[in-house]
Design a protein around this motif. Sequence first.
Motif, PDB file in Angstrom:
ATOM      1  N   GLN A 243       0.761  -1.197   0.012  1.00 51.57           N
ATOM      2  CA  GLN A 243       0.216   0.059   0.107  1.00 51.57           C
ATOM      3  C   GLN A 243       0.945   1.130   0.043  1.00 51.57           C
ATOM      4  OE1 GLN A 243      -3.223   0.492  -0.077  1.00 51.57           O
ATOM      5  NE2 GLN A 243      -4.078  -1.921   0.278  1.00 51.57           N
ATOM      6  N   GLY A 244       2.132   1.090   0.287  1.00 50.41           N
ATOM      7  CA  GLY A 244       3.272   2.328   0.341  1.00 50.41           C
ATOM      8  C   GLY A 244       2.585   2.879   1.498  1.00 50.41           C
ATOM      9  N   ILE A 245       2.644   2.647   2.524  1.00 52.18           N
ATOM     10  CA  ILE A 245       2.041   3.409   3.637  1.00 52.18           C
ATOM     11  C   ILE A 245       3.007   3.022   4.987  1.00 52.18           C
ATOM     12  CG2 ILE A 245      -0.244   3.512   3.340  1.00 52.18           C
ATOM     13  CD1 ILE A 245      -0.762   1.499   5.403  1.00 52.18           C
ATOM     14  N   PRO A 246       3.215   3.847   6.009  1.00 51.60           N
ATOM     15  CA  PRO A 246       4.040   3.712   7.119  1.00 51.60           C
ATOM     16  C   PRO A 246       3.670   2.602   7.796  1.00 51.60           C
ATOM     17  CG  PRO A 246       3.372   6.051   6.933  1.00 51.60           C
ATOM     18  CD  PRO A 246       2.615   5.273   6.039  1.00 51.60           C
ATOM     19  N   PHE A 247       4.971   1.781   8.556  1.00 50.57           N
ATOM     20  CA  PHE A 247       4.890   0.699   9.540  1.00 50.57           C
ATOM     21  C   PHE A 247       5.539   0.908  10.509  1.00 50.57           C
ATOM     22  CE2 PHE A 247       6.362  -3.507  10.455  1.00 50.57           C
ATOM     23  CZ  PHE A 247       5.363  -4.113  11.131  1.00 50.57           C
ATOM     24  N   ILE A 248       5.039   1.152  11.695  1.00 45.75           N
ATOM     25  CA  ILE A 248       5.660   1.218  12.964  1.00 45.75           C
ATOM     26  C   ILE A 248       5.752  -0.261  13.482  1.00 45.75           C
ATOM     27  CG2 ILE A 248       5.469   2.123  15.179  1.00 45.75           C
ATOM     28  CD1 ILE A 248       4.284   4.562  14.088  1.00 45.75           C
ATOM     29  N   ASP A 249       7.017  -0.836  13.765  1.00 44.13           N
ATOM     30  CA  ASP A 249       7.004  -2.248  14.037  1.00 44.13           C
ATOM     31  C   ASP A 249       7.337  -2.067  15.528  1.00 44.13           C
ATOM     32  OD1 ASP A 249       7.276  -4.760  14.187  1.00 44.13           O
ATOM     33  OD2 ASP A 249       9.319  -4.983  13.013  1.00 44.13           O
ATOM     34  N   LEU A 250       6.190  -1.826  16.516  1.00 42.55           N
ATOM     35  CA  LEU A 250       6.084  -1.982  17.850  1.00 42.55           C
ATOM     36  C   LEU A 250       6.611  -3.216  18.174  1.00 42.55           C
ATOM     37  CD1 LEU A 250       5.625  -0.044  20.188  1.00 42.55           C
ATOM     38  CD2 LEU A 250       3.175  -0.742  20.039  1.00 42.55           C
ATOM     39  N   MET A 251       6.128  -4.278  17.618  1.00 42.74           N
ATOM     40  CA  MET A 251       6.695  -5.593  18.280  1.00 42.74           C
ATOM     41  C   MET A 251       8.066  -5.919  18.203  1.00 42.74           C
ATOM     42  SD  MET A 251       5.302  -9.243  16.626  1.00 42.74           S
ATOM     43  CE  MET A 251       3.762  -8.554  16.105  1.00 42.74           C
ATOM     44  N   ALA A 252       8.771  -5.567  17.164  1.00 44.76           N
ATOM     45  CA  ALA A 252      10.325  -5.536  17.142  1.00 44.76           C
ATOM     46  C   ALA A 252      10.927  -4.639  18.273  1.00 44.76           C
ATOM     47  CB  ALA A 252      10.725  -5.204  15.855  1.00 44.76           C
ATOM     48  N   TYR A 253      10.471  -3.360  18.411  1.00 51.92           N
ATOM     49  CA  TYR A 253      10.979  -2.416  19.524  1.00 51.92           C
ATOM     50  C   TYR A 253      10.838  -2.876  20.634  1.00 51.92           C
ATOM     51  CZ  TYR A 253      11.152   0.963  15.577  1.00 51.92           C
ATOM     52  OH  TYR A 253      11.628   1.490  14.311  1.00 51.92           O
ATOM     53  N   SER A 254       9.413  -3.172  21.163  1.00 48.80           N
ATOM     54  CA  SER A 254       9.183  -3.804  22.538  1.00 48.80           C
ATOM     55  C   SER A 254       9.886  -5.017  22.692  1.00 48.80           C
ATOM     56  CB  SER A 254       7.838  -3.935  22.619  1.00 48.80           C
ATOM     57  OG  SER A 254       7.138  -4.946  21.609  1.00 48.80           O
ATOM     58  N   HIS A 255      10.290  -5.865  21.559  1.00 48.02           N
ATOM     59  CA  HIS A 255      10.874  -7.313  21.897  1.00 48.02           C
ATOM     60  C   HIS A 255      12.422  -6.790  22.358  1.00 48.02           C
ATOM     61  CE1 HIS A 255      13.549 -10.775  20.836  1.00 48.02           C
ATOM     62  NE2 HIS A 255      12.488 -11.350  21.209  1.00 48.02           N
ATOM     63  N   ASP A 256      13.044  -6.057  21.564  1.00 51.17           N
ATOM     64  CA  ASP A 256      14.397  -5.373  22.166  1.00 51.17           C
ATOM     65  C   ASP A 256      14.141  -4.735  23.564  1.00 51.17           C
ATOM     66  OD1 ASP A 256      15.080  -6.309  19.465  1.00 51.17           O
ATOM     67  OD2 ASP A 256      15.123  -4.230  18.810  1.00 51.17           O
ATOM     68  N   TRP A 257      13.162  -3.922  23.746  1.00 55.87           N
ATOM     69  CA  TRP A 257      13.160  -3.548  25.072  1.00 55.87           C
ATOM     70  C   TRP A 257      13.106  -4.446  26.320  1.00 55.87           C
ATOM     71  CZ3 TRP A 257       8.516  -3.578  28.117  1.00 55.87           C
ATOM     72  CH2 TRP A 257       8.476  -2.692  29.153  1.00 55.87           C
ATOM     73  N   VAL A 258      12.329  -5.651  25.901  1.00 50.06           N
ATOM     74  CA  VAL A 258      12.028  -6.617  27.250  1.00 50.06           C
ATOM     75  C   VAL A 258      13.434  -7.326  27.215  1.00 50.06           C
ATOM     76  CG1 VAL A 258      10.904  -8.911  27.244  1.00 50.06           C
ATOM     77  CG2 VAL A 258       9.665  -6.877  26.833  1.00 50.06           C
ATOM     78  N   THR A 259      13.914  -7.936  25.878  1.00 50.65           N
ATOM     79  CA  THR A 259      15.310  -8.599  25.898  1.00 50.65           C
ATOM     80  C   THR A 259      16.343  -7.700  26.756  1.00 50.65           C
ATOM     81  OG1 THR A 259      14.656  -9.537  23.895  1.00 50.65           O
ATOM     82  CG2 THR A 259      17.018  -9.636  24.367  1.00 50.65           C
ATOM     83  N   THR A 260      16.412  -6.519  26.653  1.00 54.59           N
ATOM     84  CA  THR A 260      17.352  -5.611  27.323  1.00 54.59           C
ATOM     85  C   THR A 260      17.194  -5.611  28.715  1.00 54.59           C
ATOM     86  OG1 THR A 260      17.765  -4.355  25.382  1.00 54.59           O
ATOM     87  CG2 THR A 260      18.348  -3.319  27.388  1.00 54.59           C
ATOM     88  N   LEU A 261      15.918  -5.366  29.147  1.00 52.12           N
ATOM     89  CA  LEU A 261      15.422  -5.421  30.674  1.00 52.12           C
ATOM     90  C   LEU A 261      15.649  -6.840  31.068  1.00 52.12           C
ATOM     91  CD1 LEU A 261      12.490  -3.113  31.053  1.00 52.12           C
ATOM     92  CD2 LEU A 261      14.726  -2.599  31.856  1.00 52.12           C
ATOM     93  N   GLY A 262      15.356  -7.728  30.433  1.00 52.15           N
ATOM     94  CA  GLY A 262      15.152  -9.054  31.034  1.00 52.15           C
ATOM     95  C   GLY A 262      13.412  -9.418  31.356  1.00 52.15           C
ATOM     96  N   GLN A 263      12.999 -10.467  31.281  1.00 50.83           N
ATOM     97  CA  GLN A 263      11.462 -10.643  31.385  1.00 50.83           C
ATOM     98  C   GLN A 263      11.087 -10.411  32.760  1.00 50.83           C
ATOM     99  OE1 GLN A 263      10.317 -14.812  31.134  1.00 50.83           O
ATOM    100  NE2 GLN A 263       7.974 -14.197  30.845  1.00 50.83           N
TER     101      GLN A 263
END
Length: 387
Positions: free
Chosen positions: A319-339
């Motif tokens: 569609q040529g529209i923006p995509f915000i990959d909140l799943m990837a960003y939040s996964h990196d955040w959780v991985t950094t912090l720890g579960q």
Amino acid sequence: MTQSVLYTALYSLLTILMVSVTSACSYSLPVAQSGNNAKQTVALGPDELATQCSQDSEGIPVRCDIEIKGVNPPAFYQVSIQLATPGPFRVYAESRRLMADSEISGAANTMSFIVNTRQPDGQPIQPDAYLGTSGLTLWFAAGFDSIKQLIVTPVASSPPQFTAANNSAPNYKRLFILGDSTVCDQNPQWHKPVGERYSGWGQVLPAYLNNDIAVVNYADSGEGSEAFNVIDGELFAPVAAQLRRGDIVLIQLGHNDKTTPQGLYIERISALVEYIKQQGASPVLISPMVRNVNVALSKQHLWPQLDVRAALLAISQQQGIPFIDLMAYSHDWVTTLGQDAAQAYFVRNDRTHSNEAGAHVFAQMLLHTAIQQQLPLAHYSKTAHQY
């Protein structure tokens, strides 16, 4: 007739019908000049606030209900607050929607924002949603002793006639949010500790935006792509009736599509995006934040018949529209912090739903990405320097 052809045919018919229905509506948010919707500004000083506002119990924000004759939901209110002296403040509206917070914007003498109201105040179709009032409800976490004046001006719900010739950007930008329980305006839950209050990221997002934009949150618990499908979606209908050129639409759907086949999910989201674009509005796809279940990103929101992240990425590219990959960003955040550490940002014993602190984290991730991608939403962030 295949399902895809059926969607296309019905979508075209719906578009024709919606143009007809909305021909008597305006995309903008003007203040009416006459009749029952005549402009009315309410100014409340300390004495008026003392009689207008109340506190149900100790520790709960002071509540002020403001009803203005002739203004019916859905409606918009311009709110301006003058403080006697700069100091800490936190103001909520309707169903605990965070509108202003000095921890985000800094101490100031004045603050202003636009509040969208509807009935019920909270989630649109949940039977246990916070009902609220037909007018405007404001909640002051620190009481109203420091308030010098509160000014409320309604924006009329009966706008001038809409035509193709005047289909231009509204005076106030409007940000529609379509999503689920991780996004919605959850119930107030004032009796619960802050860390135990279910909170959607759309519920705190207004506090990060300036007073040139109004957030209209139609996210609802338990809902997925079906509720927003363009054929007969229960939540699509009220959004479609209001959508205008220049609006921004954030779409985060997938948490509740566990049984939706990939092809049907793509058809629904694609048709929704096409409709939004045809109205002259700007859709933005957002992948759902992760569940705090300690699995690889590739296994998040992955069902036997649906890969949510892959589907959204494919739609955004097509569609040529923006995509915000909140799943990837939040996964990196959780991985950094720890579960275990990350769980402090979710409701206790719940791996899916954020509390207030978590809602802030995800809202900040979203805005940070909007700024990086130079999306229109970035122009309305009042905290860009913090990212």
